[in-house]
Every structure is written in structure tokens, then in C-alpha cells.
Design a protein around this motif. Structure first.
Motif, PDB file in Angstrom:
ATOM      1  N   ALA A  46     -14.621   4.918 -16.956  1.00  0.00           N
ATOM      2  CA  ALA A  46     -14.335   4.850 -15.805  1.00  0.00           C
ATOM      3  C   ALA A  46     -15.954   5.291 -15.034  1.00  0.00           C
ATOM      4  N   ARG A  47     -16.955   4.768 -14.979  1.00  0.00           N
ATOM      5  CA  ARG A  47     -18.157   5.321 -14.780  1.00  0.00           C
ATOM      6  C   ARG A  47     -18.669   5.103 -13.430  1.00  0.00           C
ATOM      7  N   VAL A  48     -18.119   4.231 -12.546  1.00  0.00           N
ATOM      8  CA  VAL A  48     -18.414   3.814 -11.355  1.00  0.00           C
ATOM      9  C   VAL A  48     -17.876   5.090 -10.425  1.00  0.00           C
ATOM     10  N   TYR A  49     -18.497   5.562  -9.677  1.00  0.00           N
ATOM     11  CA  TYR A  49     -18.127   6.700  -8.709  1.00  0.00           C
ATOM     12  C   TYR A  49     -17.760   6.029  -7.296  1.00  0.00           C
ATOM     13  N   ARG A  50     -16.395   6.143  -6.881  1.00  0.00           N
ATOM     14  CA  ARG A  50     -15.982   5.669  -5.634  1.00  0.00           C
ATOM     15  C   ARG A  50     -15.488   6.680  -4.528  1.00  0.00           C
ATOM     16  N   ARG A  51     -15.673   6.250  -3.313  1.00  0.00           N
ATOM     17  CA  ARG A  51     -15.356   7.121  -2.392  1.00  0.00           C
ATOM     18  C   ARG A  51     -13.865   6.987  -1.844  1.00  0.00           C
TER      19      ARG A  51
ATOM     20  N   GLU B 270      -8.062  -3.463 -11.434  1.00  0.00           N
ATOM     21  CA  GLU B 270      -8.421  -4.907 -11.262  1.00  0.00           C
ATOM     22  C   GLU B 270      -9.748  -5.250 -11.953  1.00  0.00           C
ATOM     23  N   CYS B 271     -10.662  -4.400 -11.292  1.00  0.00           N
ATOM     24  CA  CYS B 271     -12.190  -4.688 -11.942  1.00  0.00           C
ATOM     25  C   CYS B 271     -12.762  -3.698 -12.922  1.00  0.00           C
ATOM     26  N   ASN B 272     -12.028  -2.617 -13.204  1.00  0.00           N
ATOM     27  CA  ASN B 272     -12.552  -1.880 -14.375  1.00  0.00           C
ATOM     28  C   ASN B 272     -11.378  -1.657 -15.584  1.00  0.00           C
ATOM     29  N   PRO B 273     -10.845  -2.730 -16.275  1.00  0.00           N
ATOM     30  CA  PRO B 273      -9.520  -2.417 -16.888  1.00  0.00           C
ATOM     31  C   PRO B 273      -9.910  -1.621 -18.261  1.00  0.00           C
ATOM     32  N   PRO B 274      -8.741  -0.998 -18.811  1.00  0.00           N
ATOM     33  CA  PRO B 274      -9.141  -0.480 -20.218  1.00  0.00           C
ATOM     34  C   PRO B 274      -9.730  -1.293 -21.294  1.00  0.00           C
ATOM     35  N   PRO B 275     -10.311  -0.852 -22.002  1.00  0.00           N
ATOM     36  CA  PRO B 275     -10.837   0.133 -22.639  1.00  0.00           C
ATOM     37  C   PRO B 275     -12.028   0.675 -22.003  1.00  0.00           C
ATOM     38  N   LEU B 276     -12.696   0.166 -20.976  1.00  0.00           N
ATOM     39  CA  LEU B 276     -13.898   0.498 -20.363  1.00  0.00           C
ATOM     40  C   LEU B 276     -13.860   1.895 -19.738  1.00  0.00           C
TER      41      LEU B 276
ATOM     42  N   LEU C  13       0.848  -1.185   0.135  1.00  0.00           N
ATOM     43  CA  LEU C  13      -0.003   0.067  -0.179  1.00  0.00           C
ATOM     44  C   LEU C  13       0.918   1.365  -0.011  1.00  0.00           C
ATOM     45  N   MET C  14       0.944   2.137  -1.107  1.00  0.00           N
ATOM     46  CA  MET C  14       1.659   3.315  -1.275  1.00  0.00           C
ATOM     47  C   MET C  14       0.795   4.255  -0.523  1.00  0.00           C
ATOM     48  N   ALA C  15      -0.399   4.621  -0.918  1.00  0.00           N
ATOM     49  CA  ALA C  15      -1.292   5.663  -0.375  1.00  0.00           C
ATOM     50  C   ALA C  15      -2.796   5.161  -0.537  1.00  0.00           C
ATOM     51  N   ALA C  16      -3.441   5.829   0.522  1.00  0.00           N
ATOM     52  CA  ALA C  16      -4.908   5.696   0.486  1.00  0.00           C
ATOM     53  C   ALA C  16      -5.477   7.027   0.817  1.00  0.00           C
ATOM     54  N   GLU C  17      -6.591   7.012  -0.120  1.00  0.00           N
ATOM     55  CA  GLU C  17      -7.275   8.487   0.154  1.00  0.00           C
ATOM     56  C   GLU C  17      -8.848   8.366   0.110  1.00  0.00           C
ATOM     57  N   ARG C  18      -9.563   9.058   0.915  1.00  0.00           N
ATOM     58  CA  ARG C  18     -10.961   9.266   0.782  1.00  0.00           C
ATOM     59  C   ARG C  18     -11.313  10.370  -0.092  1.00  0.00           C
ATOM     60  N   LEU C  19     -12.262  10.159  -0.960  1.00  0.00           N
ATOM     61  CA  LEU C  19     -12.612  11.206  -2.217  1.00  0.00           C
ATOM     62  C   LEU C  19     -13.802  11.734  -1.722  1.00  0.00           C
ATOM     63  N   GLU C  20     -13.933  13.149  -1.543  1.00  0.00           N
ATOM     64  CA  GLU C  20     -15.363  13.893  -1.143  1.00  0.00           C
ATOM     65  C   GLU C  20     -15.353  14.960  -1.984  1.00  0.00           C
ATOM     66  N   PRO C  21     -16.550  14.861  -2.919  1.00  0.00           N
ATOM     67  CA  PRO C  21     -17.513  13.889  -3.218  1.00  0.00           C
ATOM     68  C   PRO C  21     -16.707  12.570  -4.016  1.00  0.00           C
ATOM     69  N   LYS C  22     -17.689  11.671  -4.091  1.00  0.00           N
ATOM     70  CA  LYS C  22     -17.050  10.550  -4.706  1.00  0.00           C
ATOM     71  C   LYS C  22     -16.540  10.901  -6.364  1.00  0.00           C
ATOM     72  N   LYS C  23     -15.669  10.066  -6.692  1.00  0.00           N
ATOM     73  CA  LYS C  23     -15.086  10.458  -7.941  1.00  0.00           C
ATOM     74  C   LYS C  23     -15.053   9.251  -8.946  1.00  0.00           C
ATOM     75  N   ALA C  24     -15.078   9.212 -10.246  1.00  0.00           N
ATOM     76  CA  ALA C  24     -15.139   8.164 -11.010  1.00  0.00           C
ATOM     77  C   ALA C  24     -13.592   8.002 -11.238  1.00  0.00           C
ATOM     78  N   PHE C  25     -13.044   6.646 -11.139  1.00  0.00           N
ATOM     79  CA  PHE C  25     -11.555   6.458 -11.587  1.00  0.00           C
ATOM     80  C   PHE C  25     -11.635   4.978 -12.095  1.00  0.00           C
ATOM     81  N   ARG C  26     -10.572   4.734 -12.474  1.00  0.00           N
ATOM     82  CA  ARG C  26     -10.610   3.367 -13.254  1.00  0.00           C
ATOM     83  C   ARG C  26      -9.733   2.458 -12.190  1.00  0.00           C
ATOM     84  N   CYS C  27     -10.324   1.208 -11.723  1.00  0.00           N
ATOM     85  CA  CYS C  27      -9.688   0.397 -11.018  1.00  0.00           C
ATOM     86  C   CYS C  27      -9.067  -0.668 -11.823  1.00  0.00           C
TER      87      CYS C  27
END
Length: 75
Positions: free
Chosen positions: A27-32, A19-25, A3-17
């Protein structure tokens, strides 16, 4: 994996995981919570809470607490 860094996103933001959201899909999932992990080979990536928990072998609650406390100033 480390683990290099951990952050809480306020408000939730869309980013590509990696592991579970590989390219080219898109990033539509908003995560905290966003976790930056580094593999033993030096590869870095951003992961969501469930994937980071599974890869690190740590509970989601433990990782949430680490992310919540990372944003607070140290006294």
C-alpha cells in the motif's frame, strides 16, 4: 454494496484499497478518504474514493461530504 463508514484521513495515510490495490502489492498510495463497504454477502473491505463512488453509484463529491461531516461533532 452498503456504506458502513466514511472517514477523512488527516494527514493522508497509505492503506490498501480492496478494488484497485489488491494484495500482495504494498500500500504505497497515500489517500485522504477511506470508505468501509459491506457487500450483499456480508464481506467487508476498505475502498478509496474513486472505487467507492463507482461501486455505490454515488458521486465522489457526495461521498467526500459524507466523510467530512462524519468527523465533525453533531450539534
Amino acid at each position: 454494496m452498503r456504506l458502513m463508514a466514511a472517514e477523512r484521513l488527516e494527514p493522508k495515510k497509505a492503506f490498501r484499497c480492496v478494488e484497485c490495490n489488491p494484495p500482495p502489492l504494498p500500500a504505497r498510495v497515500y489517500r485522504r478518504y477511506r470508505f468501509s463497504l459491506e457487500s450483499d454477502r456480508g464481506e467487508k473491505g476498505e475502498y478509496c474514493l474513486p472505487c467507492a463512488s463507482r461501486l455505490l453509484g454515488r458521486s465522489q463529491g457526495e461521498l467526500r461530504r459524507a466523510a467530512d461531516s462524519a468527523g465533525k461533532p453533531q450539534k
